[in-house]
Design an enzyme around this catalytic site. Structure first.
Site, PDB file in Angstrom:
ATOM      1  N   VAL A 239       0.892  -1.224   0.059  1.00 38.19           N
ATOM      2  CA  VAL A 239       0.283  -0.417   0.317  1.00 38.19           C
ATOM      3  C   VAL A 239       1.176   0.968   0.036  1.00 38.19           C
ATOM      4  CG1 VAL A 239      -1.930   1.119   1.685  1.00 38.19           C
ATOM      5  CG2 VAL A 239      -1.687  -1.414   1.359  1.00 38.19           C
ATOM      6  N   ASP A 240       1.815   1.760   0.962  1.00 36.25           N
ATOM      7  CA  ASP A 240       2.931   2.070   1.261  1.00 36.25           C
ATOM      8  C   ASP A 240       3.614   2.759  -0.299  1.00 36.25           C
ATOM      9  OD1 ASP A 240       3.986   3.960   2.475  1.00 36.25           O
ATOM     10  OD2 ASP A 240       5.331   3.644   4.103  1.00 36.25           O
TER      11      ASP A 240
HETATM   12  N1  APR Z   1      -5.350  -0.716  -2.152  1.00 36.18           N
HETATM   13  C1  APR Z   1      -5.346  -2.132  -0.766  1.00 36.18           C
HETATM   14  N2  APR Z   1      -5.011  -3.059   0.279  1.00 36.18           N
HETATM   15  C2  APR Z   1      -3.545  -3.418  -0.458  1.00 36.18           C
HETATM   16  C3  APR Z   1      -2.985  -2.544  -2.032  1.00 36.18           C
HETATM   17  C4  APR Z   1      -3.369  -0.991  -3.055  1.00 36.18           C
HETATM   18  N3  APR Z   1      -3.308  -1.519  -3.738  1.00 36.18           N
HETATM   19  N4  APR Z   1      -2.266  -2.751  -1.976  1.00 36.18           N
HETATM   20  C5  APR Z   1      -1.670  -3.720  -0.840  1.00 36.18           C
HETATM   21  N5  APR Z   1      -2.571  -4.070  -0.429  1.00 36.18           N
HETATM   22  C6  APR Z   1      -3.212  -5.036   0.952  1.00 36.18           C
HETATM   23  C7  APR Z   1      -2.012  -6.125   0.991  1.00 36.18           C
HETATM   24  O1  APR Z   1      -2.156  -7.517  -0.431  1.00 36.18           O
HETATM   25  C8  APR Z   1      -2.564  -6.284   2.036  1.00 36.18           C
HETATM   26  O2  APR Z   1      -3.600  -7.317   2.560  1.00 36.18           O
HETATM   27  O3  APR Z   1      -2.640  -4.057   1.935  1.00 36.18           O
HETATM   28  C9  APR Z   1      -2.820  -5.189   3.142  1.00 36.18           C
HETATM   29  C10 APR Z   1      -1.810  -4.330   4.104  1.00 36.18           C
HETATM   30  O4  APR Z   1      -0.137  -4.657   2.958  1.00 36.18           O
HETATM   31  P1  APR Z   1       0.613  -4.321   3.421  1.00 36.18           P
HETATM   32  O5  APR Z   1       1.075  -2.901   2.037  1.00 36.18           O
HETATM   33  O6  APR Z   1       2.279  -5.280   3.245  1.00 36.18           O
HETATM   34  O7  APR Z   1       0.892  -3.158   4.658  1.00 36.18           O
HETATM   35  P2  APR Z   1       1.265  -4.017   6.296  1.00 36.18           P
HETATM   36  O8  APR Z   1       1.741  -4.849   6.600  1.00 36.18           O
HETATM   37  O9  APR Z   1       0.750  -3.013   7.052  1.00 36.18           O
HETATM   38  O10 APR Z   1       3.190  -3.168   6.177  1.00 36.18           O
HETATM   39  C11 APR Z   1       3.623  -2.486   6.414  1.00 36.18           C
HETATM   40  O11 APR Z   1       5.214  -2.164   4.305  1.00 36.18           O
HETATM   41  O12 APR Z   1       5.480  -1.630   2.344  1.00 36.18           O
HETATM   42  C12 APR Z   1       5.254  -0.991   3.629  1.00 36.18           C
HETATM   43  O13 APR Z   1       6.552   0.310   3.691  1.00 36.18           O
HETATM   44  C13 APR Z   1       4.970  -0.129   4.272  1.00 36.18           C
HETATM   45  O14 APR Z   1       6.845  -1.034   6.218  1.00 36.18           O
HETATM   46  C14 APR Z   1       6.316  -0.972   5.723  1.00 36.18           C
HETATM   47  C15 APR Z   1       5.053  -2.173   5.662  1.00 36.18           C
END
Ligand code: APR
Length: 179
Positions: free
Chosen positions: A39-40
């Site tokens: 997501v980030d």
């Molecule tokens: N929209 C909605 N959901 C998404 C998207 C998107 N564009 N991209 C990924 N996801 C989903 C993933 O499938 C997962 O279920 O969002 C959820 C959260 O995944 P992550 O983005 O990996 O977040 P998180 O588990 O909180 O980890 C955060 O990951 O990218 C790094 O900088 C960030 O270090 C931090 C960590």
């Protein structure tokens, strides 16, 4: 799928959180606010460089786990991005549910403080941070329900789930909550 809490709505959608036209989009950030994948990465790509610039200027010390900080939304179809830091899953030994709950609560407080009527959350912590989906869905949805029961804003809270598996996990919990 959706549920009503007082005058407010909790809605589930399958899709990409960066495409949501809402007042505030929640980012799944890390404590250094350093950017990353998932997501980030998608939020910073779609929002443009102003997001990282503003984050560095306003929050040079980052954001603690279980909290969130606001920036403007750059090119995203929203007014704000709330950069929320969920916990890394460590088998439930380090107070992960309380930290995941407070990350959601802080975003909802920020929505109220910034006069946001609609907010879109991804499934915080369920990707790189490894939080089991079913348990994360339970924490996220009960936290939002409890907040909305005591406040009358934001009137729309949308969880945007990236695939059918995460949508299903959230839908099962929301259905149980509604019965
Ligand atoms: N929209 C909605 N959901 C998404 C998207 C998107 N564009 N991209 C990924 N996801 C989903 C993933 O499938 C997962 O279920 O969002 C959820 C959260 O995944 P992550 O983005 O990996 O977040 P998180 O588990 O909180 O980890 C955060 O990951 O990218 C790094 O900088 C960030 O270090 C931090 C960590």
């Amino acid at each position: 799928m959706h549920a009503v809490v007082g005058n407010c709505h909790i809605e589930l959608a399958e899709g990409d959180v960066t495409k949501q036209s809402v007042d505030a989009i929640v980012n799944a950030a890390n404590a250094r606010l350093a950017g990353g994948g998932g997501v980030d990465g998608a939020i910073h790509r779609a929002g443009g460089p102003s997001l990282m610039q503003e984050t560095r200027e306003k929050f040079p010390d980052g954001c603690s786990t279980g909290s969130a900080v606001p920036t403007s939304a750059g090119d995203l179809p929203a007014r704000f991005v709330f950069h929320a830091v969920g916990p890394v899953w460590r088998g439930g030994r380090t107070d992960e549910p309380a930290k995941l709950a407070s990350a959601h609560t802080r975003c909802l407080e920020l929505a109220v403080e910034h006069d946001c009527d609609s907010i879109a959350f991804p499934a915080l912590s369920t990707g790189a941070y490894g939080y089991p989906l079913d348990q994360a869905a339970e924490v996220a949805l009960t936290t939002v329900r409890d907040f909305l029961a005591e406040h009358d804003r934001p009137s729309l809270v949308r969880f945007v789930l990236f695939d059918a598996g995460s949508y299903g996990a959230f839908a099962r919990v929301l259905e149980e909550m509604s019965t």
